[in-house]
Scaffold this active site. Sequence first.
Site, PDB file in Angstrom:
ATOM      1  N   HIS A   1      15.738 -38.054 -47.586  1.00 25.47           N
ATOM      2  CA  HIS A   1      15.036 -39.075 -46.797  1.00 25.47           C
ATOM      3  C   HIS A   1      15.772 -40.408 -46.871  1.00 25.47           C
ATOM      4  O   HIS A   1      15.956 -41.086 -45.856  1.00 25.47           O
ATOM      5  CB  HIS A   1      13.614 -39.296 -47.344  1.00 25.47           C
ATOM      6  CG  HIS A   1      12.684 -38.148 -47.187  1.00 25.47           C
ATOM      7  ND1 HIS A   1      11.964 -37.653 -48.250  1.00 25.47           N
ATOM      8  CD2 HIS A   1      12.320 -37.417 -46.106  1.00 25.47           C
ATOM      9  CE1 HIS A   1      11.202 -36.662 -47.820  1.00 25.47           C
ATOM     10  NE2 HIS A   1      11.404 -36.492 -46.526  1.00 25.47           N
TER      11      HIS A   1
ATOM     12  N   ARG B   1      17.255 -30.340 -41.295  1.00 27.26           N
ATOM     13  CA  ARG B   1      17.983 -29.699 -42.391  1.00 27.26           C
ATOM     14  C   ARG B   1      18.494 -28.331 -41.982  1.00 27.26           C
ATOM     15  O   ARG B   1      19.640 -27.990 -42.211  1.00 27.26           O
ATOM     16  CB  ARG B   1      17.078 -29.550 -43.624  1.00 27.26           C
ATOM     17  CG  ARG B   1      16.656 -30.872 -44.233  1.00 27.26           C
ATOM     18  CD  ARG B   1      15.602 -30.684 -45.298  1.00 27.26           C
ATOM     19  NE  ARG B   1      14.414 -30.116 -44.672  1.00 27.26           N
ATOM     20  CZ  ARG B   1      13.536 -29.329 -45.273  1.00 27.26           C
ATOM     21  NH1 ARG B   1      13.691 -29.011 -46.527  1.00 27.26           N
ATOM     22  NH2 ARG B   1      12.485 -28.864 -44.638  1.00 27.26           N
TER      23      ARG B   1
END
Length: 160
Positions: free
Chosen positions: A16, A89
Amino acid sequence: MIAIYPGSFDPITLGHIDLIKRSSILFEKVIVAVLKNPNKTPLFTVEKRVSQIKECTKNIDNIEVDSFSGLTVEYAKKKQAGVLLRGLRVMSDFEQELQMAHINKTLESHIETIFLATNTELSFVSSSVVKEIAKFGGSIEHLVTSNIAQDLYRSFAQKN
């Protein structure tokens, strides 16, 4: 342009933080917005997550940390943001995020969703995995900042 990076961030990971740093270069302002999701049972309170994110991003000038409930596009309109940021991802992230981007576009046509691919070395990191490892006392210092690791270990120690 203002971008919103919404999420639960329970907890915020190095993945993040990487996305926040990279997006801060691309946009005038990035608002990291912690979603108050009634369908999830987070480990940390919204207030604690906001505090954690502020600590992790204190050295990035154009970052604001906030929380919200309700529709993300409504929050974005309130903040006069033109972009929603989402990290990708793996391929399954893309499928889910693309569907949400299409839905958001039907709700507010002036707000765009931009996907940023995670760095390869962080592509396996998720908040769920971090919590699972911490719960069983495993090392997470390579996945989160030291203050987040301490908070996680402390939280799981209190539950036991």
